[in-house]
Design a protein around this motif. Structure first.
Motif, PDB file in Angstrom:
ATOM      1  N   VAL A 124       0.853  -1.189   0.000  1.00 47.71           N
ATOM      2  CA  VAL A 124       0.000   0.000   0.000  1.00 47.71           C
ATOM      3  C   VAL A 124       0.887   1.236   0.000  1.00 47.71           C
ATOM      4  CG1 VAL A 124      -1.837   1.258   1.185  1.00 47.71           C
ATOM      5  CG2 VAL A 124      -1.791  -1.237   1.277  1.00 47.71           C
ATOM      6  N   ARG A 125       0.680   2.094  -1.018  1.00 43.24           N
ATOM      7  CA  ARG A 125       1.411   3.363  -1.097  1.00 43.24           C
ATOM      8  C   ARG A 125       0.412   4.493  -1.289  1.00 43.24           C
ATOM      9  NH1 ARG A 125       6.032   1.825  -5.547  1.00 43.24           N
ATOM     10  NH2 ARG A 125       7.257   0.386  -4.244  1.00 43.24           N
ATOM     11  N   ASN A 126       0.473   5.475  -0.441  1.00 43.16           N
ATOM     12  CA  ASN A 126      -0.418   6.638  -0.541  1.00 43.16           C
ATOM     13  C   ASN A 126      -1.880   6.207  -0.663  1.00 43.16           C
ATOM     14  OD1 ASN A 126       1.868   8.378  -0.573  1.00 43.16           O
ATOM     15  ND2 ASN A 126       2.097   8.029  -2.782  1.00 43.16           N
ATOM     16  N   ASN A 127      -2.248   5.239   0.201  1.00 44.34           N
ATOM     17  CA  ASN A 127      -3.621   4.717   0.243  1.00 44.34           C
ATOM     18  C   ASN A 127      -4.041   4.009  -1.044  1.00 44.34           C
ATOM     19  OD1 ASN A 127      -4.109   5.688   2.883  1.00 44.34           O
ATOM     20  ND2 ASN A 127      -4.560   7.726   2.052  1.00 44.34           N
ATOM     21  N   GLN A 128      -3.068   3.628  -1.891  1.00 47.55           N
ATOM     22  CA  GLN A 128      -3.363   2.889  -3.123  1.00 47.55           C
ATOM     23  C   GLN A 128      -2.739   1.503  -3.035  1.00 47.55           C
ATOM     24  OE1 GLN A 128      -3.592   4.521  -6.855  1.00 47.55           O
ATOM     25  NE2 GLN A 128      -4.887   6.115  -6.025  1.00 47.55           N
ATOM     26  N   TYR A 129      -3.509   0.483  -3.487  1.00 47.58           N
ATOM     27  CA  TYR A 129      -3.035  -0.896  -3.447  1.00 47.58           C
ATOM     28  C   TYR A 129      -2.310  -1.239  -4.745  1.00 47.58           C
ATOM     29  CZ  TYR A 129      -5.884  -1.728   0.703  1.00 47.58           C
ATOM     30  OH  TYR A 129      -6.408  -1.681   1.970  1.00 47.58           O
ATOM     31  N   HIS A 130      -1.116  -1.833  -4.606  1.00 52.45           N
ATOM     32  CA  HIS A 130      -0.338  -2.273  -5.764  1.00 52.45           C
ATOM     33  C   HIS A 130      -0.138  -3.789  -5.653  1.00 52.45           C
ATOM     34  CE1 HIS A 130       0.742   1.914  -6.850  1.00 52.45           C
ATOM     35  NE2 HIS A 130       0.757   2.104  -5.534  1.00 52.45           N
ATOM     36  N   SER A 131      -0.677  -4.536  -6.634  1.00 54.39           N
ATOM     37  CA  SER A 131      -0.592  -5.999  -6.618  1.00 54.39           C
ATOM     38  C   SER A 131       0.524  -6.485  -7.512  1.00 54.39           C
ATOM     39  CB  SER A 131      -1.923  -6.610  -7.078  1.00 54.39           C
ATOM     40  OG  SER A 131      -2.974  -6.199  -6.237  1.00 54.39           O
ATOM     41  N   PHE A 132       1.171  -7.557  -7.108  1.00 51.13           N
ATOM     42  CA  PHE A 132       2.265  -8.149  -7.892  1.00 51.13           C
ATOM     43  C   PHE A 132       2.479  -9.573  -7.383  1.00 51.13           C
ATOM     44  CE2 PHE A 132       3.885  -5.945  -4.220  1.00 51.13           C
ATOM     45  CZ  PHE A 132       4.790  -6.828  -3.659  1.00 51.13           C
ATOM     46  N   THR A 133       3.334 -10.313  -8.073  1.00 55.66           N
ATOM     47  CA  THR A 133       3.663 -11.678  -7.647  1.00 55.66           C
ATOM     48  C   THR A 133       5.159 -11.787  -7.373  1.00 55.66           C
ATOM     49  OG1 THR A 133       3.958 -12.450  -9.933  1.00 55.66           O
ATOM     50  CG2 THR A 133       1.762 -12.695  -8.943  1.00 55.66           C
ATOM     51  N   LEU A 134       5.511 -12.621  -6.416  1.00 58.64           N
ATOM     52  CA  LEU A 134       6.903 -12.935  -6.110  1.00 58.64           C
ATOM     53  C   LEU A 134       7.102 -14.442  -6.302  1.00 58.64           C
ATOM     54  CD1 LEU A 134       7.645 -10.882  -2.851  1.00 58.64           C
ATOM     55  CD2 LEU A 134       8.640 -10.507  -5.112  1.00 58.64           C
ATOM     56  N   PRO A 135       8.070 -14.860  -7.129  1.00 67.77           N
ATOM     57  CA  PRO A 135       8.307 -16.291  -7.300  1.00 67.77           C
ATOM     58  C   PRO A 135       8.889 -16.901  -6.029  1.00 67.77           C
ATOM     59  CG  PRO A 135      10.029 -15.025  -8.397  1.00 67.77           C
ATOM     60  CD  PRO A 135       8.997 -14.035  -7.923  1.00 67.77           C
ATOM     61  N   LEU A 136       8.608 -18.182  -5.810  1.00 71.01           N
ATOM     62  CA  LEU A 136       9.132 -18.853  -4.626  1.00 71.01           C
ATOM     63  C   LEU A 136      10.651 -18.870  -4.617  1.00 71.01           C
ATOM     64  CD1 LEU A 136       6.175 -19.596  -4.231  1.00 71.01           C
ATOM     65  CD2 LEU A 136       6.888 -21.925  -3.675  1.00 71.01           C
ATOM     66  N   SER A 137      11.265 -18.735  -5.804  1.00 68.61           N
ATOM     67  CA  SER A 137      12.722 -18.761  -5.901  1.00 68.61           C
ATOM     68  C   SER A 137      13.371 -17.441  -5.480  1.00 68.61           C
ATOM     69  CB  SER A 137      13.141 -19.079  -7.347  1.00 68.61           C
ATOM     70  OG  SER A 137      12.589 -18.108  -8.242  1.00 68.61           O
ATOM     71  N   GLN A 138      12.564 -16.404  -5.222  1.00 65.35           N
ATOM     72  CA  GLN A 138      13.111 -15.097  -4.839  1.00 65.35           C
ATOM     73  C   GLN A 138      13.838 -15.219  -3.498  1.00 65.35           C
ATOM     74  OE1 GLN A 138      12.603 -11.912  -6.530  1.00 65.35           O
ATOM     75  NE2 GLN A 138      14.227 -11.284  -5.127  1.00 65.35           N
ATOM     76  N   GLU A 139      15.110 -14.815  -3.487  1.00 61.44           N
ATOM     77  CA  GLU A 139      15.901 -14.895  -2.266  1.00 61.44           C
ATOM     78  C   GLU A 139      16.150 -13.508  -1.691  1.00 61.44           C
ATOM     79  OE1 GLU A 139      19.418 -17.081  -3.275  1.00 61.44           O
ATOM     80  OE2 GLU A 139      18.410 -19.024  -3.192  1.00 61.44           O
ATOM     81  N   GLY A 140      16.576 -13.473  -0.459  1.00 62.97           N
ATOM     82  CA  GLY A 140      16.837 -12.219   0.239  1.00 62.97           C
ATOM     83  C   GLY A 140      16.558 -12.410   1.713  1.00 62.97           C
ATOM     84  N   LYS A 141      16.532 -11.313   2.455  1.00 63.10           N
ATOM     85  CA  LYS A 141      16.161 -11.378   3.862  1.00 63.10           C
ATOM     86  C   LYS A 141      14.771 -10.772   4.017  1.00 63.10           C
ATOM     87  CE  LYS A 141      20.720 -11.330   6.061  1.00 63.10           C
ATOM     88  NZ  LYS A 141      21.611 -10.634   7.024  1.00 63.10           N
ATOM     89  N   PHE A 142      13.883 -11.552   4.624  1.00 60.32           N
ATOM     90  CA  PHE A 142      12.506 -11.114   4.817  1.00 60.32           C
ATOM     91  C   PHE A 142      12.159 -11.216   6.300  1.00 60.32           C
ATOM     92  CE2 PHE A 142      12.873 -12.685   0.502  1.00 60.32           C
ATOM     93  CZ  PHE A 142      12.284 -11.678  -0.242  1.00 60.32           C
ATOM     94  N   TYR A 143      11.806 -10.078   6.892  1.00 60.69           N
ATOM     95  CA  TYR A 143      11.488 -10.032   8.316  1.00 60.69           C
ATOM     96  C   TYR A 143       9.984  -9.864   8.508  1.00 60.69           C
ATOM     97  CZ  TYR A 143      16.475  -9.207   9.214  1.00 60.69           C
ATOM     98  OH  TYR A 143      17.843  -9.330   9.281  1.00 60.69           O
ATOM     99  N   GLU A 144       9.481 -10.450   9.583  1.00 60.46           N
ATOM    100  CA  GLU A 144       8.076 -10.244   9.947  1.00 60.46           C
ATOM    101  C   GLU A 144       7.829  -8.789  10.320  1.00 60.46           C
ATOM    102  OE1 GLU A 144       5.826 -14.073  11.869  1.00 60.46           O
ATOM    103  OE2 GLU A 144       6.973 -12.786  13.186  1.00 60.46           O
ATOM    104  N   CYS A 145       6.682  -8.259   9.898  1.00 56.92           N
ATOM    105  CA  CYS A 145       6.270  -6.921  10.327  1.00 56.92           C
ATOM    106  C   CYS A 145       5.586  -7.003  11.689  1.00 56.92           C
ATOM    107  CB  CYS A 145       5.288  -6.320   9.314  1.00 56.92           C
ATOM    108  SG  CYS A 145       5.987  -6.087   7.666  1.00 56.92           S
ATOM    109  N   GLU A 146       5.628  -5.909  12.420  1.00 52.38           N
ATOM    110  CA  GLU A 146       4.887  -5.848  13.684  1.00 52.38           C
ATOM    111  C   GLU A 146       3.402  -5.997  13.396  1.00 52.38           C
ATOM    112  OE1 GLU A 146       5.994  -5.813  16.692  1.00 52.38           O
ATOM    113  OE2 GLU A 146       8.128  -5.523  16.269  1.00 52.38           O
ATOM    114  N   ASP A 147       2.711  -6.731  14.234  1.00 47.64           N
ATOM    115  CA  ASP A 147       1.289  -7.021  14.050  1.00 47.64           C
ATOM    116  C   ASP A 147       0.512  -6.340  15.170  1.00 47.64           C
ATOM    117  OD1 ASP A 147      -1.202  -8.074  13.676  1.00 47.64           O
ATOM    118  OD2 ASP A 147      -0.551 -10.147  13.447  1.00 47.64           O
ATOM    119  N   ASP A 148      -0.387  -5.411  14.802  1.00 44.77           N
ATOM    120  CA  ASP A 148      -1.125  -4.683  15.835  1.00 44.77           C
ATOM    121  C   ASP A 148      -2.457  -5.334  16.187  1.00 44.77           C
ATOM    122  OD1 ASP A 148      -2.512  -4.179  13.530  1.00 44.77           O
ATOM    123  OD2 ASP A 148      -2.500  -1.994  13.703  1.00 44.77           O
TER     124      ASP A 148
END
Length: 531
Positions: A124-148
């Protein structure tokens, strides 16, 4: 090996073939922790999944190294619990889109996209939703976001504990007292590290029921999936699984493998072994209502819009002038009487005495003298009733008094009329009960508060042996499993549809209030000091 589980004895013979259909958390082992680490003095305690309270999930500080690892360890599904959020400390460059570092990426579902397994994501950017796909092969570091959000232990066990990891939670609020001895320290309000203890859910070739096997059962097994025809086994489905089917697949005939527990089964035909017809799936509206009473515990209900009883209004109570402003409407003038005095700190504004009566007019601004300077503040314009005359007064929005509504309207309303003509919450009492239902549980209530309209998922179901009436069955609050039968449905058009007033638990009430109509919630109350 012979064992007993849930009162059923089951023997696993050498050579017996078992089809594993799922894993389920049976209970949780909890340890009190300080600074997200287990205290060396902390004893481990067992917590059942129905242990009371609402909990916040503490974000896991250990990153995931690929999208594939996330999909393997984290629950991603169609319900509102199954949309986890992650962020990357670095930008991720896609073909037509760049995910900025630190942006919250919501994972919605996993699917095959042109031959590549991928995750459907949203940022979500500026109250607008942007949809996309990420392949399972995508590597990197992914951290959990805080959950309110806040969750019950059961929800955390089912959706919020990644495989092969523990989960740290913080007690947010207690709901009710635990009937048994509390295993947690007295007045505990800290963090717990939760470790799940699983059970295996399986089916056997010559049994129709689902077998529950504790994960610590001492038995050796061998994986023969690749060399066995698994189509010979039953395929148990939950009501959520049925609801996920396409509309074209309805109607269908099913046999109940595990019915709801006796205490939670309001329908006699939903017993284990019975055959049912499932006609269709849909979203239906209910009004969430709570019993009006000063002492605890209250009772809570979901009332269908088809309810044929009638209601009379009951007085509402308002703690501040701000609440009066929210409640006023164009349909009628709000008439209230003060039940608590209030001394105004500003001479320009009115001081309220117990027994003062007002007709609420409108919100406006007024100039007051504050610390030697003139300030504009929000006020509520009212008319004070003085016998046959009226006096215009201004009440500060923040004033903490107490007001009770004076009801002049003696009309009896249908449920749909109240939802159309008045703003919820709204206080009522049943004046004419619904004669079409055997036991009208809300008719006995001294008073009800209609809190909000709820949209929920339902299946329309009837008994296959006696399809004279069909019932709306809640998908998310009735725990049962079925398997589909290859039988033709004789009657495609469902019989007369019946609905029930559904009484829900305190936990279910808080779960519904937590998620529904979040965008419609009132803004925060105004400050007590002029700014």
């Amino acid at each position: 090996s012979i064992y007993e589980m849930f009162g059923h004895e089951c023997s696993l013979s050498t050579g017996e073939v078992i089809k594993v259909i799922g894993f389920k958390t049976n209970k949780l082992i909890a340890s009190v922790c300080d600074n997200n680490e287990v205290s060396q003095f902390s004893a481990k305690v067992e917590l059942p999944l129905n242990f009371p309270g609402l909990y916040k999930v503490v974000a896991d500080k250990t990153p995931y190294v690929s999208i594939e690892e996330i999909t393997r360890k984290v629950s991603i599904g169609p319900t509102r619990f199954g949309h986890p959020c992650f962020y990357s400390p670095e930008d991720i460059q896609l073909a037509k889109f760049t995910i900025k570092h630190g942006e919250h990426i919501t994972f919605n579902s996993v699917e095959d996209v042109s031959g590549t397994m991928s995750v459907n994501c949203v940022v979500v950017r500026n109250n607008q939703y942007h949809s996309f796909t990420l392949p399972l092969s995508q590597e990197g570091k992914f951290y959990e976001c805080e959950d309110d959000q806040i969750y019950t232990l059961k929800e955390i066990a089912e959706w919020k504990i990644p495989k092969c990891r523990n989960r740290i939670v913080k007690l947010s609020s207690t709901i009710h007292m635990w009937d048994f001895s509390n295993p947690l320290p007295e007045n505990f309000d800290g963090c717990l590290i939760l470790t799940p203890v699983y059970e295996v859910q399986a089916v056997m070739k010559f049994r129709k029921d689902i077998v529950h096997i504790l994960s610590d059962l001492d038995v050796e097994v061998k994986d023969i999936t690749d060399c066995y025809d698994i189509s010979s086994f039953l395929q148990p489905l939950s009501l959520e699984d049925i609801f996920e089917r396409t509309s074209k697949e309805f109607p269908m005939v099913a046999e109940i493998l595990e019915g709801p527990s006796e205490s939670k089964n309001p329908f006699e035909f939903l017993d284990t072994g019975n055959e049912i017809i499932i006609y269709r799936k849909y979203q239906a509206t209910r009004v969430l209502a709570s019993e009006i009473r000063s002492d605890s515990p209250k009772r809570y209900f979901l009332i269908p819009m088809s309810y044929k009883g009638r209601f009379k209004r009951r007085p509402r109570e308002f703690p501040t002038a701000y609440d009066l402003d929210i409640a006023r409407s164009e349909k009628e003038q709000l008439h209230v009487v003060a039940t608590k005095a209030f001394d105004s700190p500003h001479k320009e504004l009115f001081s309220v005495s117990v027994g003062d009566q007002f007709l609420v007019q409108q919100c406006q601004t007024s100039e007051v003298l504050y610390e030697g300077r003139k300030k504009l503040i929000d006020v509520l314009a009212c008319e004070q009733i003085l016998g046959d005359t009226y006096k215009k007064v201004l009440l500060p929005m923040y004033m903490e008094g107490r007001f009770v509504e004076v009801i002049h309207d003696k009309k009896q309303y249908q449920l749909s009329e109240i939802c159309k003509e008045f703003r919820l919450p709204f206080n009522v009492k049943v004046s004419v009960r619904d004669l079409s239902i055997e036991e009208d549980v809300v008719a006995a209530m001294p008073g009800l508060q209609f809190e909000e309209e709820i949209t929920d998922s339902y299946l329309l179901i009837s008994s296959a042996s006696n399809p004279v009436e069909s019932w709306e069955i809640p998908v998310c609050r009735l725990n049962m499993s079925v398997h589909l039968l290859s039988k033709d449905v004789q009657t495609v058009v469902p019989p007369v549809t019946k609905t029930k007033v559904e009484e829900i638990s305190e936990e279910q009430y808080y779960m519904l209030r937590r998620y529904e109509n979040q965008t419609l919630r009132s803004p925060p109350r105004p400050p007590k000091k002029p700014t």
